[in-house]
Design a protein around this motif. Sequence first.
Motif, PDB file in Angstrom:
ATOM      1  N   SER A  78       0.827  -1.195   0.000  1.00 30.27           N
ATOM      2  CA  SER A  78       0.000   0.000   0.000  1.00 30.27           C
ATOM      3  C   SER A  78       0.866   1.252   0.000  1.00 30.27           C
ATOM      4  CB  SER A  78      -0.926   0.011   1.219  1.00 30.27           C
ATOM      5  OG  SER A  78      -0.172   0.097   2.405  1.00 30.27           O
ATOM      6  N   LYS A  79       0.299   2.330  -0.526  1.00 32.48           N
ATOM      7  CA  LYS A  79       0.995   3.610  -0.562  1.00 32.48           C
ATOM      8  C   LYS A  79       0.468   4.505   0.550  1.00 32.48           C
ATOM      9  CE  LYS A  79       2.272   3.852  -5.444  1.00 32.48           C
ATOM     10  NZ  LYS A  79       2.254   4.698  -6.663  1.00 32.48           N
ATOM     11  N   ARG A  80       1.248   5.544   0.844  1.00 29.56           N
ATOM     12  CA  ARG A  80       0.780   6.552   1.786  1.00 29.56           C
ATOM     13  C   ARG A  80       0.376   7.782   0.988  1.00 29.56           C
ATOM     14  NH1 ARG A  80       4.876   7.559   6.587  1.00 29.56           N
ATOM     15  NH2 ARG A  80       6.324   7.834   4.855  1.00 29.56           N
TER      16      ARG A  80
ATOM     17  N   ALA B 286      -7.351   3.549  -3.252  1.00 29.91           N
ATOM     18  CA  ALA B 286      -6.819   3.826  -1.917  1.00 29.91           C
ATOM     19  C   ALA B 286      -7.820   3.397  -0.856  1.00 29.91           C
ATOM     20  CB  ALA B 286      -6.506   5.311  -1.779  1.00 29.91           C
TER      21      ALA B 286
ATOM     22  N   ASP C  72      -4.658   4.221   3.991  1.00 29.97           N
ATOM     23  CA  ASP C  72      -3.607   4.805   3.148  1.00 29.97           C
ATOM     24  C   ASP C  72      -3.491   6.320   3.311  1.00 29.97           C
ATOM     25  OD1 ASP C  72      -3.147   2.283   2.109  1.00 29.97           O
ATOM     26  OD2 ASP C  72      -4.504   2.587   0.405  1.00 29.97           O
TER      27      ASP C  72
END
Length: 498
Positions: free
Chosen positions: A2-4, A73, A77
């Motif tokens: 996962s991305k931030r 998202a 996230d």
Amino acid sequence: MSKRYLLGLDVGSSSVKASLVDAATGVVAADAHYPESEAPITAVKAGWAEQDPQMWWDNAKRSLADIMKRTGATADDVVAIGISYQMHGLVCVDKDKNVLRPSIIWCDSRAVGYGEKAFSELGADRCLGHLLNSPGNFTLAKLAWVKDNEPELYSKIYKVMLPGDYIAMKLTGDITTTIEGLSEGIAWDFKDKKTAKFLLDYFGFDESLLPDVVPTFSVQGRVTAAAAEELGLKEGTPVSYRAGDQPNNAVSLNVFNPGEIASTAGTSGVVYGVLGDVNYDPKSRVNTFAHVNYTTDTNRLGVLLCINGTGILNAWVHRNVVPDLSYPEMNDLAATVPIGADGVTVIPFGNGAERVLENKEVNCSIHGLNFNKHNRAHIVRAAQEGIVFSFCYGMEIMKAMGMDIRKIHAGHANMFLSPLFCDTLASVSGATIELYDTDGAAGAAKAAGMGCGLYKDNDEAFGTLKKLAVVEPDAKNREKYLEAYERWKKLLKVAEQA
């Protein structure tokens, strides 16, 4: 993996825009705005302008849902939220945080007389020395109108807020504001470095009506369980930045320090510069507010020049003079005419009274037109030059206040898409123009990263800004540009005296 993401919300009077910014790369993963057409503004009487704050919240929800869906998202996230908002609006709530009336927004002029009366009775020296502005048509003057004209409703007010404070309240449940917010409502005393109690006392306001103050870059509150469920966010997500749209536009362009300038040129045009010393224009032709990094220990002031007759003039010329051309073709046509448009000059102030002209309404006029040698290309060029000259005229006031204008940061949009506009502005002002790919929602998102401690400073937060072009002053032809500008100023004097 996962991305931030950092979430930015830009609450305008036309729409609410949301952006998700990849915290690691600074790249906008997705953005959206609602409504897709312009949001309604209610005008019950001439000069009035109101909007329902619930509409802003509903449009924020729609925009957020759109970008979360497109990026895939999840609530986990999103690591922080930043808010940009239309300045100077008034939102009134009761003790249960219910909105008591539609918001009186920035372009509503009903309170002008209240501000002018306060300025006259309190005195120019006191107002300018402490507030750096006339109380004018800003938030406290709007509240004075409510107190005088809606006394029963006024008696129910628990807190007054700006539009961004309202969105923050809906997210966090907390009613807070910032020093920058107080200053744009003309409720901050820059000399005594506290709430402007003398102005509150003049209007008969209790200081308890104002929200508690939080730092602009800080964890100002956290998303409540109710808001998290409504928005699809995670409970406890920090709201870590908020600012009015013009200071935030400057933030979006990494304009933080004295001498740095940001500019926009949409329907109206803005030049916003940062000043390191407390100062003001004695004629109030520009406004001075706290910038986002102002503190009681560090003076960082945003000087705001607004020109009403900017893109609206360019659009009028496009619609009425060259309707068969696209905007790029229109710009190409203007470039076929020499600097100074062969003696044609346009005074661009056809969109109401101009603050830079001490609130005179001089209208738009075309001078020097010769039917035997001039054509529509001359009018197109003269219009764009006239807009630039109005910017430079205001920038002279800013320079007189101590601002050293060497570089102008701007988004590559609206009038800044015109090479002629950029070349003329650089050459007359003597400043280098840097054009960037950014906007207010993305800027608010990155600033939230500063506020929550994800970035150590503005250079880290905005180091990923994409510079699209640099426009240097044309030294070879500067004399021709200045000659056209001097002619414009002489004709402006004539128009002001008419």
